[in-house]
Design a protein around this motif. Structure first.
Motif, PDB file in Angstrom:
ATOM      1  N   SER A  43       0.829  -1.202   0.000  1.00  0.00           N
ATOM      2  CA  SER A  43       0.000   0.000   0.000  1.00  0.00           C
ATOM      3  C   SER A  43       0.874   1.268   0.000  1.00  0.00           C
ATOM      4  N   LEU A  44       1.932   1.268   0.793  1.00  0.00           N
ATOM      5  CA  LEU A  44       2.833   2.430   0.828  1.00  0.00           C
ATOM      6  C   LEU A  44       3.533   2.644  -0.512  1.00  0.00           C
ATOM      7  N   ALA A  45       3.882   1.547  -1.171  1.00  0.00           N
ATOM      8  CA  ALA A  45       4.583   1.675  -2.452  1.00  0.00           C
ATOM      9  C   ALA A  45       3.684   2.367  -3.484  1.00  0.00           C
ATOM     10  N   VAL A  46       2.407   1.968  -3.516  1.00  0.00           N
ATOM     11  CA  VAL A  46       1.478   2.603  -4.459  1.00  0.00           C
ATOM     12  C   VAL A  46       1.258   4.065  -4.069  1.00  0.00           C
ATOM     13  N   GLU A  47       1.111   4.303  -2.784  1.00  0.00           N
ATOM     14  CA  GLU A  47       0.835   5.666  -2.318  1.00  0.00           C
ATOM     15  C   GLU A  47       2.002   6.618  -2.633  1.00  0.00           C
ATOM     16  N   TRP A  48       3.228   6.160  -2.370  1.00  0.00           N
ATOM     17  CA  TRP A  48       4.368   7.033  -2.641  1.00  0.00           C
ATOM     18  C   TRP A  48       4.546   7.266  -4.142  1.00  0.00           C
ATOM     19  N   GLY A  49       4.306   6.207  -4.928  1.00  0.00           N
ATOM     20  CA  GLY A  49       4.398   6.366  -6.377  1.00  0.00           C
ATOM     21  C   GLY A  49       3.384   7.392  -6.864  1.00  0.00           C
ATOM     22  N   TYR A  50       2.189   7.304  -6.331  1.00  0.00           N
ATOM     23  CA  TYR A  50       1.112   8.229  -6.712  1.00  0.00           C
ATOM     24  C   TYR A  50       1.483   9.672  -6.340  1.00  0.00           C
ATOM     25  N   LYS A  51       1.994   9.836  -5.119  1.00  0.00           N
ATOM     26  CA  LYS A  51       2.339  11.197  -4.663  1.00  0.00           C
ATOM     27  C   LYS A  51       3.501  11.766  -5.491  1.00  0.00           C
ATOM     28  N   TYR A  52       4.406  10.884  -5.895  1.00  0.00           N
ATOM     29  CA  TYR A  52       5.541  11.321  -6.716  1.00  0.00           C
ATOM     30  C   TYR A  52       5.039  11.864  -8.058  1.00  0.00           C
ATOM     31  N   PHE A  53       4.151  11.113  -8.692  1.00  0.00           N
ATOM     32  CA  PHE A  53       3.698  11.519 -10.037  1.00  0.00           C
ATOM     33  C   PHE A  53       2.714  12.677 -10.007  1.00  0.00           C
ATOM     34  N   THR A  54       1.816  12.674  -9.021  1.00  0.00           N
ATOM     35  CA  THR A  54       0.755  13.675  -9.072  1.00  0.00           C
ATOM     36  C   THR A  54       1.080  14.954  -8.303  1.00  0.00           C
ATOM     37  N   LYS A  55       1.977  14.854  -7.309  1.00  0.00           N
ATOM     38  CA  LYS A  55       2.266  16.046  -6.498  1.00  0.00           C
ATOM     39  C   LYS A  55       3.724  16.437  -6.551  1.00  0.00           C
ATOM     40  N   GLY A  56       4.543  15.620  -7.261  1.00  0.00           N
ATOM     41  CA  GLY A  56       5.984  15.899  -7.299  1.00  0.00           C
ATOM     42  C   GLY A  56       6.636  15.670  -5.948  1.00  0.00           C
ATOM     43  N   ALA A  57       6.022  14.829  -5.116  1.00  0.00           N
ATOM     44  CA  ALA A  57       6.580  14.580  -3.773  1.00  0.00           C
ATOM     45  C   ALA A  57       7.954  13.929  -3.872  1.00  0.00           C
ATOM     46  N   GLU A  58       8.821  14.306  -2.949  1.00  0.00           N
ATOM     47  CA  GLU A  58      10.127  13.650  -2.883  1.00  0.00           C
ATOM     48  C   GLU A  58       9.976  12.371  -2.060  1.00  0.00           C
ATOM     49  N   VAL A  59      10.227  11.239  -2.662  1.00  0.00           N
ATOM     50  CA  VAL A  59      10.008   9.962  -1.971  1.00  0.00           C
ATOM     51  C   VAL A  59      11.225   9.683  -1.082  1.00  0.00           C
ATOM     52  N   PRO A  60      11.001   9.357   0.206  1.00  0.00           N
ATOM     53  CA  PRO A  60      12.161   8.995   1.045  1.00  0.00           C
ATOM     54  C   PRO A  60      12.851   7.770   0.438  1.00  0.00           C
ATOM     55  N   LYS A  61      14.168   7.750   0.496  1.00  0.00           N
ATOM     56  CA  LYS A  61      14.906   6.641  -0.141  1.00  0.00           C
ATOM     57  C   LYS A  61      14.624   5.312   0.544  1.00  0.00           C
ATOM     58  N   LYS A  62      14.280   5.367   1.820  1.00  0.00           N
ATOM     59  CA  LYS A  62      13.905   4.146   2.545  1.00  0.00           C
ATOM     60  C   LYS A  62      12.620   4.386   3.306  1.00  0.00           C
ATOM     61  N   VAL A  63      11.660   3.500   3.122  1.00  0.00           N
ATOM     62  CA  VAL A  63      10.421   3.556   3.888  1.00  0.00           C
ATOM     63  C   VAL A  63      10.317   2.187   4.571  1.00  0.00           C
ATOM     64  N   ILE A  64      10.293   2.201   5.903  1.00  0.00           N
ATOM     65  CA  ILE A  64      10.457   0.937   6.641  1.00  0.00           C
ATOM     66  C   ILE A  64       9.269   0.675   7.581  1.00  0.00           C
ATOM     67  N   PRO A  65       8.269  -0.070   7.128  1.00  0.00           N
ATOM     68  CA  PRO A  65       7.218  -0.468   8.083  1.00  0.00           C
ATOM     69  C   PRO A  65       7.829  -1.447   9.097  1.00  0.00           C
ATOM     70  N   GLY A  66       7.249  -1.534  10.255  1.00  0.00           N
ATOM     71  CA  GLY A  66       7.849  -2.375  11.304  1.00  0.00           C
ATOM     72  C   GLY A  66       7.501  -3.850  11.161  1.00  0.00           C
ATOM     73  N   PHE A  67       7.663  -4.557  12.264  1.00  0.00           N
ATOM     74  CA  PHE A  67       7.309  -5.978  12.319  1.00  0.00           C
ATOM     75  C   PHE A  67       6.774  -6.267  13.710  1.00  0.00           C
ATOM     76  N   VAL A  68       6.127  -7.416  13.869  1.00  0.00           N
ATOM     77  CA  VAL A  68       5.612  -7.791  15.196  1.00  0.00           C
ATOM     78  C   VAL A  68       5.989  -9.246  15.474  1.00  0.00           C
ATOM     79  N   PHE A  69       6.018  -9.597  16.743  1.00  0.00           N
ATOM     80  CA  PHE A  69       6.308 -10.985  17.116  1.00  0.00           C
ATOM     81  C   PHE A  69       5.047 -11.691  17.599  1.00  0.00           C
ATOM     82  N   PHE A  70       4.852 -12.892  17.096  1.00  0.00           N
ATOM     83  CA  PHE A  70       3.820 -13.780  17.626  1.00  0.00           C
ATOM     84  C   PHE A  70       4.488 -14.774  18.577  1.00  0.00           C
ATOM     85  N   THR A  71       3.848 -15.005  19.716  1.00  0.00           N
ATOM     86  CA  THR A  71       4.282 -16.085  20.623  1.00  0.00           C
ATOM     87  C   THR A  71       3.020 -16.857  21.030  1.00  0.00           C
TER      88      THR A  71
END
Ligand code: T6T
Length: 330
Positions: A286-314
């Motif tokens: 979802s973030l990849a599509v959103e950043w691509g969209y913002k880049y093309f339509t708003k000229g947004a500067e895309v951060p070189k790294k976008v890092i969603p987190g992770f979670v642990f199941f026990t």
């Protein structure tokens, strides 16, 4: 007055041309954007990522084309799929999980030179630092997990489960894929904090579960004192725990897994594995599509790294209602 207006117009022109290119839209508002998603392989992780990407594309009115899901891992499978999908024409942006840090550089650079933008999702090219000048710095961004950090956390949690001592073994997929490379090196770094934990080996299954199972069994037979295993992705983890179950070592050998497939979650519930790290593939898509969209339509500067987190199941939280969203599903 006329002179004043002329000077003002000239000033406005100077200001307009000096605005950085990245601040101006790349596409006219009425033009439809077409993005191509190229997954790494056919597995629940990438199907979940596809879902996230599709949902965001629908919300933003982006035309998202999904390439064929390769039956097996590797550039020899992925590159022909990529080439065929781009040949259909009209692609503005490729969202791709490169199946090798090296082998995908040239095929992607070729498309970049044809004015197609690239975002790498889940895996990256080279060392993933697209901010410095290099032969692989052309993608707009890497959007994916911090695999080094995750690997380190897995090692710490496994060490705790093992009373901070004993021999541990890593089963992973490939030596040239950024995601699993990061997990292995992060795990080794984490394990090195415990003087009585010893990593006794790393095997590469090339993303083939059967191979992971055979390698794990062979390692357990050769080293009966192994007390912990880290399976670095779905197929590694699924092969590893099956080997432990078949060898009758459930409970005696603790298993830490990466990726939240339904099969691994069920194995956790059944006490056949002990710990599981879930990435956030839907968010990555979802973030990849959103950043691509913002880049093309708003000229947004895309951060070189976008890092969603992770979670642990026990075993303690696996049934929590809040955790169910992290199980991979289409
Ligand atoms: O672990 C994921 C992904 O992050 C990795 O790059 C390849 O394997 C998976 O797709 C799981 O099978």
């Amino acid at each position: 007055m006329k002179k004043f207006i002329t000077v003002l117009a000239a000033l406005l022109l100077i200001v307009a041309v000096s605005i950085p290119l990245s601040a101006s839209p790349k596409k006219e508002a009425e033009e439809e954007l077409t993005f191509l998603f190229v997954p790494g392989v056919s597995d629940p992780f990438y199907y979940t990522m596809e879902r996230g990407a599709k949902e965001m594309a629908a919300e933003l009115g982006v035309n998202l084309i999904v390439a064929e899901f390769a039956k097996a891992w590797g550039p020899e499978h992925q590159v022909p799929i990529l080439e065929a999908a781009v040949a259909r024409g009209g692609i503005d942006l490729i969202l791709i999980a490169p199946t090798s840090i090296d082998a995908l550089i040239a095929p992607l650079k070729k498309f970049y030179d044809q004015d197609i933008e690239i975002i790498t999702v889940d895996t990256f090219l080279g060392d993933g630092d697209y901010s410095k000048s290099s032969e692989y710095s052309f993608p707009l961004a890497y959007i994916g997990t911090d695999n080094e950090l995750g690997g380190e956390r897995v090692a710490e949690k496994l060490a705790e489960l093992l009373g901070k001592k004993g021999k541990v073994y890593i089963n992973t997929t490939n030596p040239d894929v950024s995601s699993v490379m990061g997990r292995v090196s992060g795990f080794k770094r984490g394990a090195a904090k415990y003087p009585d934990i010893e990593v006794v080996g790393v095997d590469y299954n090339l993303d083939v579960q059967q191979k992971a199972q055979e390698q794990t069994l062979a390692k357990l037979q050769a080293n009966p004192d192994i007390v912990g295993i880290f399976g670095t992705n779905l197929f590694s983890a699924q092969g590893a725990y099956q080997a432990v179950v078949n060898a009758g070592l459930t409970g005696a050998v603790k298993i830490a897994c990466w990726d939240a497939s339904v099969e691994l979650i069920n194995a956790l519930k059944d006490g056949q594995i002990d710990l599981l790290l879930a990435q956030k593939p839907a968010e990555i898509g979802s973030l990849a599509v959103e950043w691509g969209y913002k880049y093309f339509t708003k000229g947004a500067e895309v951060p070189k790294k976008v890092i969603p987190g992770f979670v642990f199941f026990t075993s303690e939280n696996v049934d929590d209602p809040d955790m169910q969203q992290f199980i991979y599903k289409k």
